[in-house]
Design an enzyme around this catalytic site. Structure first.
Site, PDB file in Angstrom:
ATOM      1  N   ASP A   8       9.042 -22.476   6.226  1.00 19.75           N
ATOM      2  CA  ASP A   8       9.591 -22.437   7.581  1.00 19.75           C
ATOM      3  C   ASP A   8      11.089 -22.283   7.354  1.00 19.75           C
ATOM      4  O   ASP A   8      11.758 -23.217   6.889  1.00 19.75           O
ATOM      5  CB  ASP A   8       9.296 -23.754   8.325  1.00 19.75           C
ATOM      6  CG  ASP A   8       9.837 -23.721   9.739  1.00 19.75           C
ATOM      7  OD1 ASP A   8      10.983 -23.254   9.922  1.00 19.75           O
ATOM      8  OD2 ASP A   8       9.143 -24.159  10.660  1.00 19.75           O
ATOM      9  N   HIS A   9      11.624 -21.109   7.658  1.00 20.75           N
ATOM     10  CA  HIS A   9      13.006 -20.848   7.197  1.00 20.75           C
ATOM     11  C   HIS A   9      14.021 -21.764   7.883  1.00 20.75           C
ATOM     12  O   HIS A   9      15.150 -21.900   7.412  1.00 20.75           O
ATOM     13  CB  HIS A   9      13.368 -19.368   7.329  1.00 20.75           C
ATOM     14  CG  HIS A   9      13.698 -18.916   8.719  1.00 20.75           C
ATOM     15  ND1 HIS A   9      12.741 -18.594   9.631  1.00 20.75           N
ATOM     16  CD2 HIS A   9      14.886 -18.731   9.338  1.00 20.75           C
ATOM     17  CE1 HIS A   9      13.325 -18.233  10.760  1.00 20.75           C
ATOM     18  NE2 HIS A   9      14.623 -18.305  10.613  1.00 20.75           N
ATOM     19  N   HIS A  59       9.274 -24.027  13.967  1.00 21.42           N
ATOM     20  CA  HIS A  59      10.697 -24.376  13.877  1.00 21.42           C
ATOM     21  C   HIS A  59      11.039 -25.601  14.731  1.00 21.42           C
ATOM     22  O   HIS A  59      11.721 -26.527  14.276  1.00 21.42           O
ATOM     23  CB  HIS A  59      11.574 -23.200  14.304  1.00 21.42           C
ATOM     24  CG  HIS A  59      11.295 -21.924  13.565  1.00 21.42           C
ATOM     25  ND1 HIS A  59      10.892 -21.898  12.247  1.00 21.42           N
ATOM     26  CD2 HIS A  59      11.363 -20.623  13.938  1.00 21.42           C
ATOM     27  CE1 HIS A  59      10.740 -20.638  11.862  1.00 21.42           C
ATOM     28  NE2 HIS A  59      11.001 -19.852  12.880  1.00 21.42           N
ATOM     29  N   LYS A  62       5.077 -17.733   7.440  1.00 24.41           N
ATOM     30  CA  LYS A  62       4.529 -18.111   8.727  1.00 24.41           C
ATOM     31  C   LYS A  62       4.077 -16.848   9.461  1.00 24.41           C
ATOM     32  O   LYS A  62       4.585 -15.785   9.120  1.00 24.41           O
ATOM     33  CB  LYS A  62       5.547 -18.886   9.547  1.00 24.41           C
ATOM     34  CG  LYS A  62       6.747 -18.034   9.987  1.00 24.41           C
ATOM     35  CD  LYS A  62       7.616 -18.759  10.942  1.00 24.41           C
ATOM     36  CE  LYS A  62       7.148 -18.630  12.363  1.00 24.41           C
ATOM     37  NZ  LYS A  62       7.801 -17.562  13.139  1.00 24.41           N
ATOM     38  N   ASP A  89       5.248 -18.753  17.910  1.00 24.87           N
ATOM     39  CA  ASP A  89       6.269 -18.169  17.048  1.00 24.87           C
ATOM     40  C   ASP A  89       7.376 -19.170  16.706  1.00 24.87           C
ATOM     41  O   ASP A  89       7.897 -19.166  15.589  1.00 24.87           O
ATOM     42  CB  ASP A  89       6.874 -16.940  17.757  1.00 24.87           C
ATOM     43  CG  ASP A  89       7.781 -16.126  16.853  1.00 24.87           C
ATOM     44  OD1 ASP A  89       7.459 -15.994  15.659  1.00 24.87           O
ATOM     45  OD2 ASP A  89       8.814 -15.625  17.339  1.00 24.87           O
ATOM     46  N   ARG A  97       0.828  -1.215   0.000  1.00 25.55           N
ATOM     47  CA  ARG A  97       0.000   0.000   0.000  1.00 25.55           C
ATOM     48  C   ARG A  97       0.864   1.269   0.000  1.00 25.55           C
ATOM     49  O   ARG A  97       0.442   2.302  -0.493  1.00 25.55           O
ATOM     50  CB  ARG A  97      -0.922  -0.011   1.223  1.00 25.55           C
ATOM     51  CG  ARG A  97      -1.896  -1.186   1.211  1.00 25.55           C
ATOM     52  CD  ARG A  97      -2.590  -1.328   2.541  1.00 25.55           C
ATOM     53  NE  ARG A  97      -1.614  -1.384   3.626  1.00 25.55           N
ATOM     54  CZ  ARG A  97      -1.913  -1.436   4.915  1.00 25.55           C
ATOM     55  NH1 ARG A  97      -3.180  -1.427   5.290  1.00 25.55           N
ATOM     56  NH2 ARG A  97      -0.964  -1.489   5.830  1.00 25.55           N
TER      57      ARG A  97
HETATM   58  P1  NDP Z   1       5.843  -5.792   8.075  1.00 26.54           P
HETATM   59  O1  NDP Z   1       4.703  -5.271   8.888  1.00 26.54           O
HETATM   60  O2  NDP Z   1       7.162  -5.160   8.186  1.00 26.54           O
HETATM   61  O3  NDP Z   1       5.462  -5.747   6.546  1.00 26.54           O
HETATM   62  C1  NDP Z   1       4.294  -6.264   6.058  1.00 26.54           C
HETATM   63  C2  NDP Z   1       4.006  -5.787   4.660  1.00 26.54           C
HETATM   64  O4  NDP Z   1       2.631  -5.901   4.435  1.00 26.54           O
HETATM   65  C3  NDP Z   1       4.378  -4.356   4.366  1.00 26.54           C
HETATM   66  O5  NDP Z   1       4.749  -4.289   3.009  1.00 26.54           O
HETATM   67  C4  NDP Z   1       3.100  -3.602   4.624  1.00 26.54           C
HETATM   68  O6  NDP Z   1       3.177  -2.520   3.749  1.00 26.54           O
HETATM   69  C5  NDP Z   1       2.038  -4.585   4.306  1.00 26.54           C
HETATM   70  N1  NDP Z   1       0.937  -4.450   5.268  1.00 26.54           N
HETATM   71  C6  NDP Z   1       1.030  -4.182   6.578  1.00 26.54           C
HETATM   72  N2  NDP Z   1      -0.177  -4.201   7.162  1.00 26.54           N
HETATM   73  C7  NDP Z   1      -1.046  -4.492   6.199  1.00 26.54           C
HETATM   74  C8  NDP Z   1      -2.456  -4.660   6.168  1.00 26.54           C
HETATM   75  N3  NDP Z   1      -3.209  -4.535   7.247  1.00 26.54           N
HETATM   76  N4  NDP Z   1      -3.033  -4.939   5.004  1.00 26.54           N
HETATM   77  C9  NDP Z   1      -2.285  -5.079   3.904  1.00 26.54           C
HETATM   78  N5  NDP Z   1      -0.954  -4.915   3.867  1.00 26.54           N
HETATM   79  C10 NDP Z   1      -0.338  -4.646   5.000  1.00 26.54           C
HETATM   80  O7  NDP Z   1       5.894  -7.368   8.384  1.00 26.54           O
HETATM   81  P2  NDP Z   1       7.091  -8.362   8.116  1.00 26.54           P
HETATM   82  O8  NDP Z   1       7.748  -8.001   6.851  1.00 26.54           O
HETATM   83  O9  NDP Z   1       7.901  -8.443   9.345  1.00 26.54           O
HETATM   84  O10 NDP Z   1       6.340  -9.749   7.978  1.00 26.54           O
HETATM   85  C11 NDP Z   1       5.713 -10.159   6.796  1.00 26.54           C
HETATM   86  C12 NDP Z   1       5.292 -11.601   6.938  1.00 26.54           C
HETATM   87  O11 NDP Z   1       6.452 -12.398   7.123  1.00 26.54           O
HETATM   88  C13 NDP Z   1       4.413 -11.862   8.154  1.00 26.54           C
HETATM   89  O12 NDP Z   1       3.505 -12.855   7.838  1.00 26.54           O
HETATM   90  C14 NDP Z   1       5.400 -12.341   9.199  1.00 26.54           C
HETATM   91  O13 NDP Z   1       4.784 -13.150  10.158  1.00 26.54           O
HETATM   92  C15 NDP Z   1       6.361 -13.134   8.329  1.00 26.54           C
HETATM   93  N6  NDP Z   1       7.687 -13.276   8.920  1.00 26.54           N
HETATM   94  C16 NDP Z   1       8.455 -12.176   9.156  1.00 26.54           C
HETATM   95  C17 NDP Z   1       9.725 -12.323   9.701  1.00 26.54           C
HETATM   96  C18 NDP Z   1      10.611 -11.155   9.934  1.00 26.54           C
HETATM   97  O14 NDP Z   1      11.741 -11.368  10.396  1.00 26.54           O
HETATM   98  N7  NDP Z   1      10.189  -9.930   9.628  1.00 26.54           N
HETATM   99  C19 NDP Z   1      10.249 -13.655  10.058  1.00 26.54           C
HETATM  100  C20 NDP Z   1       9.363 -14.744   9.742  1.00 26.54           C
HETATM  101  C21 NDP Z   1       8.129 -14.535   9.189  1.00 26.54           C
HETATM  102  P3  NDP Z   1       2.066  -1.484   3.379  1.00 26.54           P
HETATM  103  O15 NDP Z   1       1.619  -0.876   4.662  1.00 26.54           O
HETATM  104  O16 NDP Z   1       2.839  -0.577   2.482  1.00 26.54           O
HETATM  105  O17 NDP Z   1       1.017  -2.231   2.661  1.00 26.54           O
HETATM  106  C1  BG6 Z   2      11.197 -16.239  13.247  1.00 28.26           C
HETATM  107  C2  BG6 Z   2      10.517 -15.696  14.462  1.00 28.26           C
HETATM  108  O1  BG6 Z   2      10.403 -17.208  12.638  1.00 28.26           O
HETATM  109  O2  BG6 Z   2      12.430 -16.842  13.632  1.00 28.26           O
HETATM  110  C3  BG6 Z   2      11.401 -14.698  15.178  1.00 28.26           C
HETATM  111  O3  BG6 Z   2       9.301 -15.066  14.077  1.00 28.26           O
HETATM  112  C4  BG6 Z   2      12.746 -15.302  15.483  1.00 28.26           C
HETATM  113  O4  BG6 Z   2      10.792 -14.259  16.384  1.00 28.26           O
HETATM  114  C5  BG6 Z   2      13.346 -15.927  14.243  1.00 28.26           C
HETATM  115  O5  BG6 Z   2      13.592 -14.283  15.969  1.00 28.26           O
HETATM  116  C6  BG6 Z   2      14.599 -16.709  14.585  1.00 28.26           C
HETATM  117  O6  BG6 Z   2      15.229 -17.119  13.409  1.00 28.26           O
HETATM  118  P1  BG6 Z   2      16.791 -17.426  13.366  1.00 28.26           P
HETATM  119  O7  BG6 Z   2      17.031 -17.876  11.984  1.00 28.26           O
HETATM  120  O8  BG6 Z   2      17.468 -16.135  13.735  1.00 28.26           O
HETATM  121  O9  BG6 Z   2      17.026 -18.484  14.401  1.00 28.26           O
END
Ligand code: NDP
Ligand code: BG6
Length: 501
Positions: free
Chosen positions: A187-188, A250, A158, A245, A56
């Protein structure tokens, strides 16, 4: 037939247009774009490849390209050249306009960059919009390959649901739009070399299999410890907690690979069939038994790496009276021929002293110890420790004679370290997983029945803890969790290992 996963990294990816939903987010910038950059620079990305980012945030193509470059600082010319063609759509996922624009850009990608109708959609959005995006793709006819294309796949991040019911609901919605064979649930941990090495250790060597069972293994301990707190993800973490989480995904994956039966082949279905069989053998306790076999904790202020850190309740976006757990310890059991009666201890936590993930197989003591003296009394049981991270490797602990006249024995370790044997140890999981999704190898991705069973396993704990604050114990940041977690093991005369660094 699917190619064996252990051979996959050497295959070049096919021509492809990849679409990242959530392109402005943390995961995209920290993991996905750098992973693509590293694949490009290793020459593993087809030159007919492009990315379309969707979110967005009001970005231009140039803003997205800038994000792709700045988050991959070390990337070389191959990546730089690819990035120039990346496109970005700023739009709502509820709007038809967003998907019409997407269709147009996909057609353009086929024409200009030779992506040949192949599609890979990556859901890097908050989980609350996973099903909305998947369904919108189907409604707009984007859930099939473009003209002349061979495949169309959906990668889902996830957490996959927040309990069994929501996971089933999400699955039902996603399955209306995509077939299971098109869905790649990430699942990384499965992308980590050392997690995959559990398979190599167990099934490429003859010496471990005969002792990999209840006759020789006295207990198993799995530790996933982090020194980081919740960082900037307090809002997300408040809705999750450590059980959802880390344990549901994991830990369950590592446990399944460690304990499953030998698969007939190293391909997606054989490996995942065995993982599911193992997960189905994990004892599901009643909520009362779950209370008895678990400890949940939350960190308070403390010291990490000689620096003071705040408590969980003081973290941004966390409620001052939050009862979310940042630490979990469980005693699990596996009811099958191989493992019946062997306790499986698992623990995970944030703000523990070190970042370390390990699997420790601890073997039975000798039936009678004939050696005398303090050192002999301090002898630890034999243990095989798989260090998943950091200092990736394997060590075998055993008793050895101390040089000298007296016959003294003490515990020593035989150590294998990845980085001293392999020059390119490629430890980050995302490049590997992205690559596998591109070539269509689902071996390291999570099948629907695995997700469901993992939720079934953690459900009694979620139920047992559903009362606000139920059984929550506090621990100081920089310690190994609440002291009461020791009691989980003391009842059986065991103790938590101090993980190896
Ligand atoms: P962020 O909140 O940083 O980013 C999410 C993205 O989705 C942004 O591009 C945001 O941009 C968009 N977004 C946020 N809220 C909404 C909404 N309500 N509706 C539509 N779009 C939305 O999250 P992450 O990048 O941290 O996480 C993304 C996914 O990856 C999640 O499912 C998370 O659980 C998973 N994940 C993340 C990890 C991490 O280390 N960050 C690790 C493992 C999994 P915009 O507002 O521009 O649309
Ligand atoms: C993510 C969790 O899946 O794994 C985080 O959402 C966590 O909370 C992360 O920190 C840990 O990953 P790694 O690869 O650093 O062990």
């Amino acid at each position: 037939m699917t190619k064996p996963a252990l051979l996959a990294p050497h295959d070049e990816t096919p021509p492809l247009a990849m679409v990242i939903f959530g392109a402005s987010g943390d995961l995209t910038s920290r993991k996905i774009l750098p992973a693509l950059a590293s694949l490009a620079d290793l020459g593993r990305l087809n030159e007919n490849f492009t990315v379309i980012g969707v979110a967005r945030t009001k970005w231009s193509d140039e803003d997205f390209q800038e994000a792709a470059m700045s988050n991959s600082a070390a990337a070389g010319d191959r990546w730089r050249n690819l990035v120039k063609r990346f496109r970005y759509i700023s739009g709502e996922y509820s709007s038809t306009k967003t998907f019409n624009q997407l269709k147009q850009l996909l057609t353009e990608a086929d024409e200009l960059h030779g992506t040949e109708g192949n599609r890979l959609y990556y859901l890097a959005t908050p989980p609350s919009v996973f099903s909305q995006v998947a369904c919108a793709l189907a409604t707009q006819g984007c859930n099939v390959p473009g003209p002349g294309g061979g495949f169309c796949r959906l990668v889902v991040e996830k957490p996959y649901g927040r309990d069994l019911d929501s996971a089933l609901e999400l699955d039902a919605a996603v399955h209306t739009a995509f077939e299971e064979r098109q869905i790649f649930r990430i699942d990384h941990y499965m992308g980590k070399e050392t997690v995959q090495n559990v398979l190599a250790l167990r099934f490429a060597n003859a010496i471990f299999e005969p002792i990999w069972n209840r006759r020789y293994v006295e207990q198993v301990q799995i530790t996933v410890s982090e020194s980081l707190g919740v960082e900037h993800r307090g809002g997300f973490y408040e809705t999750a907690g450590a059980l959802r989480d880390i344990v549901q995904n994991h830990v369950m994956q590592v446990l399944a690979l460690t304990l499953m039966e030998p698969p007939t082949g190293m391909d997606a279905n054989h490996i995942r069939d065995e993982k599911v069989k193992l997960l189905k053998a994990i004892v599901i306790p009643t909520p009362d038994e779950a209370v008895d076999r678990s400890v949940r904790g939350q960190y308070t202020a403390g010291i990490i790496d000689s620096k003071p850190v705040v408590g969980y309740r003081e973290e941004p976006e966390v409620a001052p009276d939050s009862t979310t757990e940042t630490y979990v310890a469980l005693r699990l059991g596996v009811e099958n021929w191989r493992w019946a009666g062997v306790p499986m201890y698992v623990r995970t936590g944030k703000r523990l002293p070190h970042r370390v993930t390990e699997v420790a197989m601890q073997f039975h003591n000798v039936p009678h110890l004939a050696f005398e003296g303090e050192l002999a009394r301090q002898l630890r049981p034999n243990a095989l420790v798989l260090r998943i991270q950091p200092n990736e490797g394997i060590s075998l602990h055993f008793g050895a004679k101390v040089p000298g006249e007296a016959f003294k024995v003490q515990s020593v370790a035989m150590d294998f370290q990845y980085n001293s044997t392999f020059a390119d140890s490629g430890m980050d999981g995302y490049p590997r997983l992205l690559h596998d999704a591109m070539i269509g190898d689902a071996t390291l991705f999570i099948r629907t029945d695995e997700v469901e069973q993992a939720w079934r396993i953690v459900t009694p704990y979620l139920q047992a803890w559903s009362e606000p604050g139920a059984g929550l114990h506090f621990y100081e940041a920089g310690t190994w969790g609440p002291h009461i977690a020791d009691l989980l093991l003391e009842r059986t005369g065991d103790a938590w290992r101090v993980p190896e660094l």
